[in-house]
Motif scaffolding. Sequence first.
Motif, PDB file in Angstrom:
ATOM      1  N   LEU A  89      11.160  74.665 -30.599  1.00  0.00           N
ATOM      2  CA  LEU A  89      12.467  74.161 -31.016  1.00  0.00           C
ATOM      3  C   LEU A  89      12.605  74.287 -32.524  1.00  0.00           C
ATOM      4  CD1 LEU A  89      13.181  70.676 -29.354  1.00  0.00           C
ATOM      5  CD2 LEU A  89      14.524  72.765 -29.087  1.00  0.00           C
ATOM      6  N   ASN A  90      13.449  75.188 -32.980  1.00  0.00           N
ATOM      7  CA  ASN A  90      13.781  75.187 -34.392  1.00  0.00           C
ATOM      8  C   ASN A  90      14.880  74.146 -34.584  1.00  0.00           C
ATOM      9  OD1 ASN A  90      14.584  75.543 -36.993  1.00  0.00           O
ATOM     10  ND2 ASN A  90      14.795  77.770 -36.877  1.00  0.00           N
ATOM     11  N   CYS A  91      14.529  73.045 -35.188  1.00  0.00           N
ATOM     12  CA  CYS A  91      15.469  71.925 -35.319  1.00  0.00           C
ATOM     13  C   CYS A  91      16.355  72.049 -36.552  1.00  0.00           C
ATOM     14  CB  CYS A  91      14.702  70.610 -35.360  1.00  0.00           C
ATOM     15  SG  CYS A  91      13.896  70.245 -33.795  1.00  0.00           S
ATOM     16  N   ALA A 134      16.983  69.740 -40.763  1.00  0.00           N
ATOM     17  CA  ALA A 134      17.446  68.394 -40.407  1.00  0.00           C
ATOM     18  C   ALA A 134      16.222  67.623 -39.908  1.00  0.00           C
ATOM     19  CB  ALA A 134      18.529  68.483 -39.330  1.00  0.00           C
ATOM     20  N   GLU A 135      15.356  67.320 -40.847  1.00  0.00           N
ATOM     21  CA  GLU A 135      14.025  66.826 -40.484  1.00  0.00           C
ATOM     22  C   GLU A 135      14.050  65.421 -39.885  1.00  0.00           C
ATOM     23  OE1 GLU A 135      14.880  68.022 -43.463  1.00  0.00           O
ATOM     24  OE2 GLU A 135      13.773  69.908 -43.689  1.00  0.00           O
ATOM     25  N   ALA A 136      14.974  64.588 -40.352  1.00  0.00           N
ATOM     26  CA  ALA A 136      15.017  63.222 -39.833  1.00  0.00           C
ATOM     27  C   ALA A 136      15.303  63.251 -38.335  1.00  0.00           C
ATOM     28  CB  ALA A 136      16.081  62.406 -40.567  1.00  0.00           C
ATOM     29  N   ASN A 137      16.289  64.049 -37.955  1.00  0.00           N
ATOM     30  CA  ASN A 137      16.602  64.196 -36.537  1.00  0.00           C
ATOM     31  C   ASN A 137      15.397  64.771 -35.784  1.00  0.00           C
ATOM     32  OD1 ASN A 137      18.382  64.496 -34.135  1.00  0.00           O
ATOM     33  ND2 ASN A 137      18.072  66.673 -34.548  1.00  0.00           N
ATOM     34  N   MET A 138      14.758  65.763 -36.395  1.00  0.00           N
ATOM     35  CA  MET A 138      13.603  66.406 -35.739  1.00  0.00           C
ATOM     36  C   MET A 138      12.531  65.380 -35.383  1.00  0.00           C
ATOM     37  SD  MET A 138      11.259  69.630 -36.955  1.00  0.00           S
ATOM     38  CE  MET A 138      11.063  69.137 -38.662  1.00  0.00           C
ATOM     39  N   SER A 161      12.858  62.133 -34.842  1.00  0.00           N
ATOM     40  CA  SER A 161      13.282  61.258 -33.743  1.00  0.00           C
ATOM     41  C   SER A 161      13.307  62.013 -32.414  1.00  0.00           C
ATOM     42  CB  SER A 161      14.667  60.682 -34.026  1.00  0.00           C
ATOM     43  OG  SER A 161      14.651  59.870 -35.174  1.00  0.00           O
ATOM     44  N   VAL A 162      13.720  63.285 -32.464  1.00  0.00           N
ATOM     45  CA  VAL A 162      13.704  64.105 -31.246  1.00  0.00           C
ATOM     46  C   VAL A 162      12.269  64.209 -30.729  1.00  0.00           C
ATOM     47  CG1 VAL A 162      13.981  66.476 -30.382  1.00  0.00           C
ATOM     48  CG2 VAL A 162      15.818  65.402 -31.701  1.00  0.00           C
ATOM     49  N   ALA A 177       9.914  62.050 -31.133  1.00  0.00           N
ATOM     50  CA  ALA A 177       9.570  60.762 -30.520  1.00  0.00           C
ATOM     51  C   ALA A 177      10.127  60.696 -29.098  1.00  0.00           C
ATOM     52  CB  ALA A 177      10.109  59.618 -31.365  1.00  0.00           C
ATOM     53  N   GLU A 230      11.236  56.767 -42.352  1.00  0.00           N
ATOM     54  CA  GLU A 230      11.689  55.748 -41.407  1.00  0.00           C
ATOM     55  C   GLU A 230      11.643  56.249 -39.958  1.00  0.00           C
ATOM     56  OE1 GLU A 230      15.614  54.335 -41.096  1.00  0.00           O
ATOM     57  OE2 GLU A 230      14.928  52.302 -40.655  1.00  0.00           O
ATOM     58  N   GLN A 231      11.964  57.524 -39.770  1.00  0.00           N
ATOM     59  CA  GLN A 231      11.881  58.078 -38.411  1.00  0.00           C
ATOM     60  C   GLN A 231      10.423  58.091 -37.934  1.00  0.00           C
ATOM     61  OE1 GLN A 231      14.042  59.265 -40.725  1.00  0.00           O
ATOM     62  NE2 GLN A 231      15.869  58.706 -39.584  1.00  0.00           N
ATOM     63  N   HIS A 238      18.862  56.136 -35.161  1.00  0.00           N
ATOM     64  CA  HIS A 238      17.591  56.582 -34.566  1.00  0.00           C
ATOM     65  C   HIS A 238      17.705  56.834 -33.066  1.00  0.00           C
ATOM     66  CE1 HIS A 238      14.721  55.657 -37.970  1.00  0.00           C
ATOM     67  NE2 HIS A 238      15.831  55.076 -38.382  1.00  0.00           N
ATOM     68  N   PRO A 255      19.259  60.401 -31.686  1.00  0.00           N
ATOM     69  CA  PRO A 255      18.319  61.535 -31.754  1.00  0.00           C
ATOM     70  C   PRO A 255      17.146  61.388 -30.793  1.00  0.00           C
ATOM     71  CG  PRO A 255      18.936  60.835 -33.976  1.00  0.00           C
ATOM     72  CD  PRO A 255      19.513  59.824 -33.031  1.00  0.00           C
ATOM     73  N   MET A 256      16.696  60.174 -30.568  1.00  0.00           N
ATOM     74  CA  MET A 256      15.607  59.989 -29.601  1.00  0.00           C
ATOM     75  C   MET A 256      16.087  60.323 -28.191  1.00  0.00           C
ATOM     76  SD  MET A 256      13.704  56.596 -31.106  1.00  0.00           S
ATOM     77  CE  MET A 256      12.416  56.537 -29.860  1.00  0.00           C
ATOM     78  N   GLY A 301      15.943  63.909 -27.710  1.00  0.00           N
ATOM     79  CA  GLY A 301      14.582  64.339 -27.378  1.00  0.00           C
ATOM     80  C   GLY A 301      14.286  64.133 -25.899  1.00  0.00           C
ATOM     81  N   THR A 321      21.948  61.246 -39.472  1.00  0.00           N
ATOM     82  CA  THR A 321      21.157  61.725 -38.326  1.00  0.00           C
ATOM     83  C   THR A 321      22.004  61.890 -37.072  1.00  0.00           C
ATOM     84  OG1 THR A 321      20.520  59.423 -37.971  1.00  0.00           O
ATOM     85  CG2 THR A 321      18.916  60.846 -39.074  1.00  0.00           C
ATOM     86  N   GLU A 348      23.249  65.331 -37.486  1.00  0.00           N
ATOM     87  CA  GLU A 348      22.132  66.279 -37.319  1.00  0.00           C
ATOM     88  C   GLU A 348      21.858  66.470 -35.828  1.00  0.00           C
ATOM     89  OE1 GLU A 348      19.542  65.098 -41.372  1.00  0.00           O
ATOM     90  OE2 GLU A 348      18.575  65.076 -39.422  1.00  0.00           O
ATOM     91  N   LEU A 360      22.235  69.870 -33.312  1.00  0.00           N
ATOM     92  CA  LEU A 360      21.125  70.425 -32.523  1.00  0.00           C
ATOM     93  C   LEU A 360      21.453  70.383 -31.028  1.00  0.00           C
ATOM     94  CD1 LEU A 360      18.251  71.630 -32.603  1.00  0.00           C
ATOM     95  CD2 LEU A 360      17.377  69.311 -32.244  1.00  0.00           C
TER      96      LEU A 360
END
Lengths: 305, 273
Positions: free
Chosen positions: A43-45, A48-52, A54-55, A57, A81-82, B120, B123-124, B127, B154, B157, B161
């Motif tokens: 997955l190239n997210c 957008a690292e913060a989202n990455m 949480s995704v 997680a 924080e993520q 948060h 986005p979770m 996932g 986020t 973001e 995605l």
Amino acid sequence: MRNAFAREITRLAVERQDVVLLTGDIGNRLFDEFKGLAPGRFLNCGVAEANMMSVAAGLALSGLRPVVYTITPFTTVRVLEQLRVGVCYHEAPVVVVGTGSGLSYAELGPTHHSLEDIAITRCLPGLNVLAPADSQELVAFLREALENPNPTYMRIGKKGEPALHPEGASLSIGSARTLRDGEDLVILCIGPIAAEALRAAETIAADGPRVEVVSMGSVKPLDVDFLDGLARRCGRWITLEEHGMIGGLGSTVLEWLAGTRHAVRLTRMGVPDAFIHEIGDQAFVRSTLGLDAASIHAAIKEALV
Amino acid sequence: MNSDGLEAVSLRLRRRILETSHAARIPHLGSCLSCVDLLVCLYWDILEIDSSRPDAPDRDRFVLSKGHAAPALFQVLAERDFYPKERLAAFGVNGSVFHEHPPAPAHLPGVEAATGSLGHGMPMALGMALAARMTGRSYRCYALISDGECNEGTIWEAAMLAAAQAVDNLCVVVDFNGWQATGRSREVMRIDPLEDKWEAFGWHVVMIDGHDFSAMAGAFEACAATRGQPSVVIAHTVKGKGVSFMEDDNNWHYRTPNEDELRLALEELQDHR
């Protein structure tokens, strides 16, 4: 090291159907083989690292084993924080990899230096914090981290780091490993900067002192059994890290020592508490900060006075 | 369940939320009352879940991304038998899991994510939705966010995605009650036009009245039938819904009712049908 990471994560993705690799739009061509072999689990997210985080997680909470990979400041301080809430609070078994850590990207300036990442990650409950010294250590840690039930942060170098361990060495998370024997002083290292310590130990041997060099591999877990044994046989230590002086390996060892009765004279070597404005390549910056082999040589001499 | 039945459930839950807020001094009453109808619709009519198997790999996932509405979620989960209602007697008691935000999932069955810090949960949930595709499962994921939460980067973001990955088993619900903690959401940040924003991000958008049960059910069914893109239900709601003196009054974001206010509120929430 990043090539070793790419090779190993590709192997792991073939071996295990639960391994997912998330990147923040870096590693051009680096993961082509991974994408070919496990296209559904790459997955190239985007940038957008913060989202990455949480995704990742969310993936981990659904039974997968995500590995997040991008440049160190963007997998740590940017997404703290993520990492804290999504990953650590949920005990989500995510493996976070920071590439180009320490001063590997010295030329890119302080935005890309990572000299605080160990300090801020090791205070997160349940998170293992690793810094392999070479590619062999990296491969062993990555495999083991994917078996562990808890999350992991691993900072790695860039490319061209020398192999420090003998081939086939048995390496595991939380186990310190001696790279060179000696009795007069020991240098506890974390990360590829151990190579500088080995050079210094070699040159100073010509003058007589025998210096042990150790790769600690991780600050969390800290190999306290090893340190305990070490303190009983040698009382002069140096900690060496490509990380700020606050909160890294030196701090970790001091915190542990404070709870013991060991009489150890400890010299801490790391990056001073300041942003670096005299930019150059990694070797240049190490030398200006007093973290190259010559500076370590001088520090050993001083410690043995 | 038909709309009358769902409305009766909602009334009951509203009363309990108010009683708890009063007894345990738990805030965010307005935020709970604006989304309780959405929760009831999802938990009674939409989600494929089984409270006896809260970890079933195929279950639908619901993430309360606006974690400060936990007092509503706690009542819903108890009512759906994820744990006995008696456990809620410990609401606000020192040492209990029932406080202002959902705890980590391992500590309370039915909770999918520990939220409270905004931006948060969605986005979770993304996932979790991607994991369904990777593991060959067909479950759906829902995340309830607030309009204030749309301030968080986020959210957008994740929106980009999700659209790029064509994650069609993800449905985000915006509890658009028009307020955030200290002001009108359209004045604090330029949230309007919210529908166009989501559409521009590549999402299938449905706008509904978030207190109209048949509209909600229709929206969720339309989202479930949508292929190739994620869906968002923008639910227009009223903060403090159901209690005349709380409706659209943002003081009830932080205030808790005193004894007189509780009595008046409960009188308004009697089931007269």
